[in-house]
Scaffold this active site. Structure first.
Site, short mmCIF file in Angstrom:
data_model
loop_
_atom_site.label_atom_id
_atom_site.label_comp_id
_atom_site.label_asym_id
_atom_site.label_seq_id
_atom_site.Cartn_x
_atom_site.Cartn_y
_atom_site.Cartn_z
N ARG A 38 -17.08 30.86 30.27
CA ARG A 38 -16.92 29.87 31.33
C ARG A 38 -16.78 30.53 32.71
NH1 ARG A 38 -15.15 24.40 32.32
NH2 ARG A 38 -13.52 24.26 33.90
N ILE A 64 -16.77 21.53 38.71
CA ILE A 64 -16.95 21.87 37.30
C ILE A 64 -15.82 21.16 36.56
CG2 ILE A 64 -15.71 24.07 37.62
CD1 ILE A 64 -17.32 25.18 35.24
N SER A 65 -16.18 20.34 35.58
CA SER A 65 -15.18 19.53 34.88
C SER A 65 -14.20 20.40 34.10
CB SER A 65 -15.87 18.56 33.92
OG SER A 65 -16.62 17.60 34.62
N GLN A 66 -13.00 19.86 33.89
CA GLN A 66 -12.01 20.59 33.11
C GLN A 66 -12.51 20.76 31.68
OE1 GLN A 66 -9.15 16.90 33.22
NE2 GLN A 66 -8.31 18.34 31.72
N PRO A 67 -12.10 21.82 31.00
CA PRO A 67 -12.59 22.08 29.64
C PRO A 67 -12.42 20.90 28.69
CG PRO A 67 -11.45 24.01 30.49
CD PRO A 67 -11.25 22.92 31.50
#
Length: 216
Positions: A38, A64-67
């Site tokens: 990531r 960028i979206s959270q995991p």
């Protein structure tokens, strides 16, 4: 492996353990999150934030979206459309597309912001990922490559883009957050022979989907 690489590997494993605790149970999805680095999708000065469970700005008003969000959307897709050709709407950093690629999908991705599309395409090439990229209005899909076994929209839509629904293959699934600015319901549509089945899940917050069949 240098000390920074070891640290990033440790943090990635920690991230996967947190995803398990948050309810992500699909082993294929967890393996993909473990395999994709990531931090490569962050600028060097921001890589220390790569494995925190939060969204992070990547410029041009995008994130960028959270995991957990990525894992949740991916799990919904994998459960219903476990293989084949998928279309992502909103390339952003490229991380979601990379996760889909790691799962064995043939991945196509569209990004409205040309600079982000070009940056992601260069990164995919450097990583050896064969992912097809284009820039443009994602709400219109990629008709030349349709139908798709899965479509994933990584921005909040005011309603389901009809054009995307009709680019699904039979039994294909569309995962899309739908709702007002700032809060949407994760929604899944699955194409059947004579209808579309709809399921509604938890609340999420995404940047707005811009385009002819989005927020305009």
């Amino acid at each position: 492996m240098d000390s920074n690489s070891r640290l990033m590997t440790f943090r990635r494993r920690e991230m996967v353990e947190k995803l398990k605790l948050s309810g992500i149970a699909d082993n294929r999805v967890l393996a993909a999150f473990l395999s994709v680095e990531r931090h490569r999708f962050f600028d060097k000065e921001s890589q220390e934030y790569a494995y925190a469970d939060g969204a992070y700005p990547i410029g041009y008003g995008q994130t960028i979206s959270q995991p957990y969000t990525v894992a949740c959307m991916t799990s919904l897709l994998v459960e219903r459309s476990p293989s084949g050709k998928v279309l992502e709407i909103g390339t952003g950093s490229g991380y979601q597309a990379a996760i889909l690629y790691a799962l064995g999908y043939r991945v196509y991705t569209i990004e409205r912001v040309v600079e982000l599309s070009e940056k992601a395409e260069k990164l995919f090439s450097a990583l050896g990922f064969s992912i097809m990229c284009r820039s443009g209005d994602g709400t219109l899909g990629w008709p030349e490559e349709a139908p798709f076994d899965g479509i994933m929209v990584t921005a909040g839509a005011p309603h389901c883009p009809e054009t995307l629904l009709h680019q699904l293959a039979l039994d294909g699934s569309l995962v899309v957050p739908i709702g007002a600015h700032g809060l949407q319901k994760m929604t899944v549509f699955q194409r059947k022979k004579d209808r579309f089945e709809k399921e509604v899940f938890s609340d999420f917050a995404f940047v707005p989907l811009i385009g002819r069949e989005g927020w305009g």
